[in-house]
Design an enzyme around this catalytic site. Structure first.
Site, mmCIF file in Angstrom:
data_model
loop_
_atom_site.group_PDB
_atom_site.id
_atom_site.type_symbol
_atom_site.label_atom_id
_atom_site.label_comp_id
_atom_site.label_asym_id
_atom_site.label_seq_id
_atom_site.Cartn_x
_atom_site.Cartn_y
_atom_site.Cartn_z
ATOM 1 N N SER A 170 0.891 -1.213 0.156
ATOM 2 C CA SER A 170 -0.049 -0.116 -0.022
ATOM 3 C C SER A 170 0.950 1.205 0.132
ATOM 4 O O SER A 170 1.556 1.512 -1.033
ATOM 5 C CB SER A 170 -1.030 -0.018 1.166
ATOM 6 O OG SER A 170 -1.791 1.081 1.020
ATOM 7 N N ASP A 227 -6.021 1.827 -3.099
ATOM 8 C CA ASP A 227 -7.282 1.547 -2.423
ATOM 9 C C ASP A 227 -7.859 2.757 -1.787
ATOM 10 O O ASP A 227 -8.641 2.878 -0.960
ATOM 11 C CB ASP A 227 -7.157 0.437 -1.471
ATOM 12 C CG ASP A 227 -6.194 0.732 -0.337
ATOM 13 O OD1 ASP A 227 -5.456 1.573 -0.499
ATOM 14 O OD2 ASP A 227 -6.111 -0.265 0.557
ATOM 15 N N ASP A 278 -1.357 1.290 -3.780
ATOM 16 C CA ASP A 278 -2.339 0.095 -4.473
ATOM 17 C C ASP A 278 -3.658 0.695 -4.750
ATOM 18 O O ASP A 278 -4.449 -0.158 -5.214
ATOM 19 C CB ASP A 278 -2.134 -0.903 -3.691
ATOM 20 C CG ASP A 278 -3.061 -0.706 -2.080
ATOM 21 O OD1 ASP A 278 -3.237 0.393 -1.831
ATOM 22 O OD2 ASP A 278 -3.587 -1.829 -1.585
ATOM 23 N N ASP A 307 -2.677 6.142 -3.311
ATOM 24 C CA ASP A 307 -1.438 5.452 -2.677
ATOM 25 C C ASP A 307 -0.786 4.369 -3.510
ATOM 26 O O ASP A 307 -1.385 4.150 -4.784
ATOM 27 C CB ASP A 307 -1.558 5.119 -1.249
ATOM 28 C CG ASP A 307 -2.738 4.013 -1.488
ATOM 29 O OD1 ASP A 307 -3.557 3.885 -2.324
ATOM 30 O OD2 ASP A 307 -3.037 3.227 -0.110
#
Length: 450
Positions: free
Chosen positions: A102, A245, A243, A241
């Site tokens: 992340s 999400d 990833d 960010d």
């Protein structure tokens, strides 16, 4: 030995704490536990990753672990975490594995697991997987070994879903947006999604090389997207960010728009369209009191959970609610996604701007955030601090002073020997003073670290 799983999967320094051997064992155990629910067919898993260099190594290990447990593997390549979760459901797979840390720096990595339907795992299932890792198990041979193939249309499947769920077919023509992709998993898909929706897109930090993910960019470094919005005279900026999400935003002036403000904007949009189930929004205890006041004024109930998007997800599913999230920018729309989806959130936010003709600053002005101060106090026993009479007395005194104009929250860290002191008050000066007093009282309680 502590619990292997943290608040969002298994995470650590790649090839030191998070080794290929650990990844292989974890994946094999996950396949065994999750496939036990339905033995009528050969289990199938979808594997994705963000672009950090160690992802290639861990993808190979995870794939080997899954195949060794008899699961067929679909390799989706580099794509956002919410895309992986979507594909698990869309392909009717038994499980999904996302390799990503992340917003963490590049040397770290993580393994996130998803069950059928693309849902995150409850603690009980994570514990079962962890137990299975230490138990001997028979491995299939011959034709029983899992097969591996690539999924070349993974990104396109997700894009089609995004455009249908994010804008409902409405055009974002006339909206100029800067998107900071954090040199992460959404570096190709986010700009493409926004362009297909009709927006004028300026993409920055969209050239991942395996080493530059989250490096001075993305949702944890808003200064870059703020500067680009001003330079290009854009209507807004979006920061993802590593990833993707999560989604944070900045308005045309460069003022940050956090997850609380984004949730307020989307909650009112959903309420207006009759889609806000039970007129309820789900947020964590860290959401600003200003969100609660704004929603109360609009006739929207706010249900609060512990910190962590998994707890938001649990409350959303339990109550059948339509919107929830965190101040950090994890926003969940359960009607369209099983986890936080930064791209979906951004599309919904821009669609609201296009539909109303209002600027992001105007939409976000529905929420007036109270000054919020957070102090981390290192301690030797965080549980003892929370129950110490002198600390509880200090908290009660602060709550009396603030009344309904502010808020005090003492929260033991979930991962460190820290007590987090959060204070909201009408002025920054008052918030600083109360937070400082409480931190000092904690230090005097006799449980100070070091």
């Amino acid at each position: 030995m502590g619990r292997l799983f943290g608040t969002d999967g298994v995470r650590g320094l790649a090839n030191a704490e998070l080794t290929p051997e650990l990844g292989m064992a974890l994946a094999a155990s996950a396949a065994q536990v999750l496939a036990e629910r339905d033995r009528s067919h050969r289990p199938r898993a979808v594997v994705g990753r963000d672009p950090r260099a160690s992802g290639e190594m861990l993808e190979a290990a995870v794939t080997a672990g899954l195949a060794s447990a008899g699961a067929d593997v679909l390799l989706a390549g580099v794509l956002p975490t919410p895309a992986l979760a979507f594909l698990v459901g869309d392909l009717d797979a038994d499980l999904g594995v996302m390799i990503s840390a992340s917003h963490n720096p590049m040397p770290d990595n993580g393994i996130k697991l998803f069950a059928e339907g693309g849902h995150k795992l409850p603690d009980t299932v994570e514990d079962a997987i962890e137990r299975r890792m230490s138990e001997p198990s028979a491995r299939p041979t011959g034709a029983g070994v899992g097969r591996v193939r690539e999924l070349p249309d993974a990104g396109e499947r997700y894009l089609r879903h995004l455009l249908a769920a994010g804008t409902g077919g409405a055009s974002l023509a006339g909206v100029r947006v800067v998107v900071d992709c954090a040199n992460g998993a959404a570096s190709e898909l986010a700009p493409e999604a926004y362009r297909r929706a009709g927006a004028d897109v300026i993409a920055i930090h969209a050239a991942p090389d395996g080493l530059n993910i989250n490096d001075g960019c993305g949702s944890t470094h808003l200064d870059k997207v703020i500067a680009a919005v001003r330079e290009h005279r854009a209507d807004l900026g979006i920061a993802h960010d590593g990833d993707a999400d999560r989604c944070l935003a900045v308005d045309a002036s460069g003022a940050p728009v956090d997850g609380d403000q984004i949730m307020a904007v989307l909650a009112l949009a959903l309420r207006e369209s009759g889609e806000l189930t039970k007129d309820t929004l789900v947020a964590t205890v860290m959401s600003n009191l200003g969100l609660h006041l704004a929603m109360r004024a609009a006739g929207v109930e706010v249900r609060t959970t512990a910190v962590g998007d998994r707890y938001v997800l649990e409350e959303l599913r339990a109550g059948g609610y339509a919107l929830g999230g965190e101040q950090s920018g994890h926003v969940v729309l359960p009607g369209h996604a099983t986890t936080g989806d930064g791209l979906l959130t951004a599309l919904r936010l821009m669609a609201r701007m296009a539909a109303t003709g209002r600027s992001l600053a105007q939409l976000a002005s529905v929420l007036t955030a109270l000054p919020q101060v957070l102090v981390n106090v290192p301690v030797t026993d965080k549980a003892a601090v929370a129950s110490a009479p002198e600390v509880r007395e200090a908290v009660a005194k602060a709550e009396v002073e603030l009344g309904d104009t502010g808020r005090v929250l003492l929260r033991p860290s979930g991962t460190e020997q820290l007590v987090r002191v959060m204070v909201e008050a009408p002025t920054r000066t008052q918030a600083d003073r109360i937070a400082g007093d409480l931190a000092q009282r904690i230090r005097e309680s006799g449980h100070l670290s070091g």
